[in-house]
Scaffold this motif. Structure first.
Motif, PDB file in Angstrom:
ATOM      1  N   MET A   1       0.838  -1.202   0.000  1.00  0.00           N
ATOM      2  CA  MET A   1       0.000   0.000   0.000  1.00  0.00           C
ATOM      3  C   MET A   1       0.874   1.253   0.000  1.00  0.00           C
ATOM      4  SD  MET A   1      -2.924   0.981   2.788  1.00  0.00           S
ATOM      5  CE  MET A   1      -4.559   0.545   2.219  1.00  0.00           C
ATOM      6  N   LYS A   2       0.556   2.219  -0.856  1.00  0.00           N
ATOM      7  CA  LYS A   2       1.319   3.464  -0.886  1.00  0.00           C
ATOM      8  C   LYS A   2       1.020   4.301   0.351  1.00  0.00           C
ATOM      9  CE  LYS A   2       2.147   4.163  -5.776  1.00  0.00           C
ATOM     10  NZ  LYS A   2       1.912   5.029  -6.927  1.00  0.00           N
ATOM     11  N   THR A   3       2.013   5.092   0.765  1.00  0.00           N
ATOM     12  CA  THR A   3       1.830   5.893   1.969  1.00  0.00           C
ATOM     13  C   THR A   3       1.850   7.380   1.648  1.00  0.00           C
ATOM     14  OG1 THR A   3       4.202   5.788   2.311  1.00  0.00           O
ATOM     15  CG2 THR A   3       2.855   4.188   3.522  1.00  0.00           C
ATOM     16  N   CYS A   4       1.040   8.137   2.394  1.00  0.00           N
ATOM     17  CA  CYS A   4       0.987   9.588   2.211  1.00  0.00           C
ATOM     18  C   CYS A   4       1.114  10.267   3.574  1.00  0.00           C
ATOM     19  CB  CYS A   4      -0.320   9.987   1.531  1.00  0.00           C
ATOM     20  SG  CYS A   4      -0.474  11.770   1.295  1.00  0.00           S
ATOM     21  N   LEU A   5       2.019  11.227   3.653  1.00  0.00           N
ATOM     22  CA  LEU A   5       2.172  12.015   4.874  1.00  0.00           C
ATOM     23  C   LEU A   5       1.472  13.359   4.670  1.00  0.00           C
ATOM     24  CD1 LEU A   5       3.511  12.488   7.680  1.00  0.00           C
ATOM     25  CD2 LEU A   5       5.545  13.298   6.440  1.00  0.00           C
ATOM     26  N   ALA A  48       4.140   9.804  -0.892  1.00  0.00           N
ATOM     27  CA  ALA A  48       3.589  11.118  -1.230  1.00  0.00           C
ATOM     28  C   ALA A  48       3.549  11.992   0.017  1.00  0.00           C
ATOM     29  CB  ALA A  48       2.179  10.960  -1.792  1.00  0.00           C
ATOM     30  N   ILE A  49       3.705  13.306  -0.187  1.00  0.00           N
ATOM     31  CA  ILE A  49       3.565  14.244   0.920  1.00  0.00           C
ATOM     32  C   ILE A  49       2.648  15.383   0.485  1.00  0.00           C
ATOM     33  CG2 ILE A  49       4.759  15.850   2.473  1.00  0.00           C
ATOM     34  CD1 ILE A  49       7.297  14.153   2.123  1.00  0.00           C
ATOM     35  N   LEU A  50       1.590  15.603   1.249  1.00  0.00           N
ATOM     36  CA  LEU A  50       0.688  16.730   1.005  1.00  0.00           C
ATOM     37  C   LEU A  50       1.088  17.802   2.007  1.00  0.00           C
ATOM     38  CD1 LEU A  50      -1.770  17.288  -0.861  1.00  0.00           C
ATOM     39  CD2 LEU A  50      -3.236  16.672   1.052  1.00  0.00           C
ATOM     40  N   LEU A  51       1.552  18.950   1.511  1.00  0.00           N
ATOM     41  CA  LEU A  51       2.321  19.862   2.347  1.00  0.00           C
ATOM     42  C   LEU A  51       1.747  21.276   2.399  1.00  0.00           C
ATOM     43  CD1 LEU A  51       5.029  20.283   3.921  1.00  0.00           C
ATOM     44  CD2 LEU A  51       6.094  20.780   1.695  1.00  0.00           C
ATOM     45  N   ASP A  52       1.438  21.731   3.616  1.00  0.00           N
ATOM     46  CA  ASP A  52       1.008  23.114   3.836  1.00  0.00           C
ATOM     47  C   ASP A  52       2.239  24.020   3.792  1.00  0.00           C
ATOM     48  OD1 ASP A  52      -0.568  25.291   4.513  1.00  0.00           O
ATOM     49  OD2 ASP A  52      -0.578  24.854   6.668  1.00  0.00           O
ATOM     50  N   VAL A  78       6.005  15.361  -3.786  1.00  0.00           N
ATOM     51  CA  VAL A  78       5.537  16.397  -2.856  1.00  0.00           C
ATOM     52  C   VAL A  78       4.509  17.307  -3.531  1.00  0.00           C
ATOM     53  CG1 VAL A  78       6.200  18.392  -1.462  1.00  0.00           C
ATOM     54  CG2 VAL A  78       7.670  16.358  -1.517  1.00  0.00           C
ATOM     55  N   VAL A  79       3.330  17.361  -2.939  1.00  0.00           N
ATOM     56  CA  VAL A  79       2.246  18.194  -3.450  1.00  0.00           C
ATOM     57  C   VAL A  79       1.949  19.282  -2.417  1.00  0.00           C
ATOM     58  CG1 VAL A  79      -0.172  18.227  -4.202  1.00  0.00           C
ATOM     59  CG2 VAL A  79       1.259  16.212  -4.677  1.00  0.00           C
ATOM     60  N   PHE A  80       2.282  20.523  -2.758  1.00  0.00           N
ATOM     61  CA  PHE A  80       1.944  21.622  -1.862  1.00  0.00           C
ATOM     62  C   PHE A  80       0.433  21.779  -1.797  1.00  0.00           C
ATOM     63  CE2 PHE A  80       6.158  23.567  -1.293  1.00  0.00           C
ATOM     64  CZ  PHE A  80       5.978  24.097  -0.021  1.00  0.00           C
ATOM     65  N   CYS A  81      -0.070  22.235  -0.669  1.00  0.00           N
ATOM     66  CA  CYS A  81      -1.508  22.435  -0.515  1.00  0.00           C
ATOM     67  C   CYS A  81      -1.667  23.619   0.417  1.00  0.00           C
ATOM     68  CB  CYS A  81      -2.136  21.176   0.072  1.00  0.00           C
ATOM     69  SG  CYS A  81      -3.920  21.281   0.181  1.00  0.00           S
ATOM     70  N   GLU A 112      -7.271  14.418  -6.246  1.00  0.00           N
ATOM     71  CA  GLU A 112      -7.133  13.252  -7.108  1.00  0.00           C
ATOM     72  C   GLU A 112      -6.517  13.651  -8.447  1.00  0.00           C
ATOM     73  OE1 GLU A 112     -10.503  10.734  -6.670  1.00  0.00           O
ATOM     74  OE2 GLU A 112      -9.836   9.399  -8.281  1.00  0.00           O
ATOM     75  N   SER A 113      -6.985  14.774  -9.005  1.00  0.00           N
ATOM     76  CA  SER A 113      -6.450  15.248 -10.276  1.00  0.00           C
ATOM     77  C   SER A 113      -4.961  15.557 -10.147  1.00  0.00           C
ATOM     78  CB  SER A 113      -7.221  16.496 -10.723  1.00  0.00           C
ATOM     79  OG  SER A 113      -6.546  17.156 -11.761  1.00  0.00           O
ATOM     80  N   LYS A 114      -4.580  16.209  -9.073  1.00  0.00           N
ATOM     81  CA  LYS A 114      -3.176  16.594  -8.887  1.00  0.00           C
ATOM     82  C   LYS A 114      -2.293  15.378  -8.607  1.00  0.00           C
ATOM     83  CE  LYS A 114      -3.217  21.012  -9.541  1.00  0.00           C
ATOM     84  NZ  LYS A 114      -2.399  21.578 -10.623  1.00  0.00           N
ATOM     85  N   PHE A 115      -2.802  14.414  -7.832  1.00  0.00           N
ATOM     86  CA  PHE A 115      -2.042  13.178  -7.609  1.00  0.00           C
ATOM     87  C   PHE A 115      -1.854  12.436  -8.934  1.00  0.00           C
ATOM     88  CE2 PHE A 115      -1.821  11.803  -2.904  1.00  0.00           C
ATOM     89  CZ  PHE A 115      -1.618  13.109  -2.490  1.00  0.00           C
ATOM     90  N   ALA A 116      -2.874  12.483  -9.806  1.00  0.00           N
ATOM     91  CA  ALA A 116      -2.755  11.839 -11.114  1.00  0.00           C
ATOM     92  C   ALA A 116      -1.699  12.552 -11.960  1.00  0.00           C
ATOM     93  CB  ALA A 116      -4.105  11.841 -11.833  1.00  0.00           C
ATOM     94  N   GLU A 117      -1.714  13.878 -11.956  1.00  0.00           N
ATOM     95  CA  GLU A 117      -0.714  14.640 -12.711  1.00  0.00           C
ATOM     96  C   GLU A 117       0.699  14.293 -12.248  1.00  0.00           C
ATOM     97  OE1 GLU A 117      -1.104  16.510 -15.324  1.00  0.00           O
ATOM     98  OE2 GLU A 117      -3.290  16.400 -15.295  1.00  0.00           O
TER      99      GLU A 117
END
Lengths: 121, 281
Positions: A1-5, A48-52, A78-81, A112-117
């Motif tokens: 399973m993939k992990t996301c922080l 993956a990291i979703l980052l403020d 790394v996906v900034f948010c 979801e769109s950004k994770f796909a990109e």
């Protein structure tokens, strides 16, 4: 399973984001600031990291710079948010090694769109 | 977040006027579509718009319904047609189109995301020039398309951040396609039921998610006329739920490529038909 922080100082945002990434099939960890996120990454590097951006102790951009200098620190996507919604912040984030960028407010479709990109799903 | 009673009033009023169903999860959609309306009306918030609607402002009710009913479309919608363009269509047509612009027609362009997505792809390919014509029935959505102005919400679905940075300028809370990319797409009001032969021969036609609104007879007529405009080696791209099969003999599916159609009499890939020589007895 993939992990996301999920890294955000708002407990509410972390809860919303956790629900979204878990629905997408990720195992989710949380951190309340950049320093806590770095400690977590040194233990286990997530996929993956979703980052403020704006957080106490260590902000998102300082965390990202430190992360990319770590051994294996290039691995996580790394996906900034963030509410920083202007071109200057976006280009600064990309230069520091961000893969994608979400401007708040966000919803499940945007994540979801950004994770796909970013090639995560 | 809107108070529940106001949200309920809004969704009931909109449903009565346009048929659009706003479930409780559509809060973001309401916010992103009605915030521009609040601004143009000089109101402080979306909630203030709904307050006036509840006090019986019919004009505002209609404006809200129209703002919310805007046909859903986004950049690189469905992804596959754009992959087909990069991986199948462009490589096949490029050699014979060297030295002239490839002619592309988006036949239901709505607010412009489809033609602009194609313009971005072409910009990223070397040695390909295109003349992109985008038509839609509604002059109002074409105004938006021409301006190339999109909300933050709209530029975050289907569009990578790299493409946002490369092809857009920030315009207040919105994002605008850069002038050089806007200049690559020509917008014109056009109805698929009218004669459209004036657009001339096309190398590629995108006609997605619009045939579903026509009767079988109309579909057949439109497809036959589209086929008549298509270059002999050209491509027609339809929506995922649409087909030419059973509607026209002038077009056939491109083998192994979902949603992609070629002329029935187009060269090499046509199936070989053996005719019996005994007919003329």
């Amino acid at each position: 399973m993939k992990t996301c922080l999920v890294v955000d100082d708002s407990r509410v945002i972390r809860k919303v984001a956790r629900k979204i990434v878990e629905d997408m099939g990720f195992a989710c960890e949380e951190a309340g600031d950049g320093q806590a996120a770095l400690t977590q990454c040194r233990k286990t590097m997530p996929d993956a990291i979703l980052l403020d951006w704006n957080m106490p102790v260590m902000n998102g951009i300082d965390f990202l710079t430190a992360l990319r200098a770590e051994e294996n620190g290039k691995k996580p996507v790394v996906v900034f948010c963030t509410t920083e919604n202007d071109m200057a912040h976006i280009t600064q984030a990309l230069r520091a090694g961000a893969d994608e960028y979400v401007m708040k407010p966000f919803d499940g479709e945007i994540i979801e769109s950004k994770f796909a990109e970013a090639g995560l799903v | 977040m809107l108070p529940e009673a106001k949200y309920r009033f809004l969704s009931e009023d909109v449903k009565r006027r346009s048929g659009l169903v706003l479930g409780p999860e559509k809060g973001y959609l309401v916010e992103s579509r009605l915030a521009p309306l609040a601004r143009t009306e000089g109101l402080a918030s979306v909630e203030a718009v709904i307050d006036l609607m509840m006090r019986g402002d019919k004009r505002l009710c209609e404006a809200a319904a129209e703002a919310l009913a805007t046909h859903e479309t986004f950049f690189f919608r469905d992804k596959t047609p754009f992959d087909l363009f990069s991986e199948v269509i462009a490589p096949a047509l490029k050699p014979s189109r060297a030295g002239r612009a490839m002619k592309i027609w988006c036949a239901a362009a709505s607010s412009g995301q489809e033609p602009y997505s194609l313009a971005m792809l072409i910009d990223e390919m070397s040695g390909l020039r295109a003349d992109i014509l985008a038509t839609d029935l509604s002059g109002k959505v074409l105004e938006k398309a021409r301006a190339g102005l999109y909300t933050q919400f709209e530029v975050q679905r289907g569009l990578s951040i790299q493409r946002l940075v490369k092809h857009f300028d920030q315009a207040g809370e919105n994002w605008q396609i850069k002038p050089e990319l806007r200049a690559k797409v020509r917008f014109e009001v056009g109805n698929l039921l009218d004669d459209f032969s004036r657009y001339g021969r096309q190398d590629v036609i995108f006609c997605r998610n619009v045939l579903i609104y026509f009767s079988v007879e109309e579909k057949a007529k439109i497809l036959a006329r589209l086929a008549g405009m298509l270059a002999d080696d050209g491509y027609l791209v339809l929506g995922a739920a649409e087909t030419v099969v059973g509607l026209t003999d002038a077009l056939k599916p491109a083998p192994g490529q979902r949603g992609l159609y070629v002329k029935a009499d187009s060269g090499a890939s046509a199936p070989v038909v053996f005719r019996s020589a005994t007919a003329a007895a």
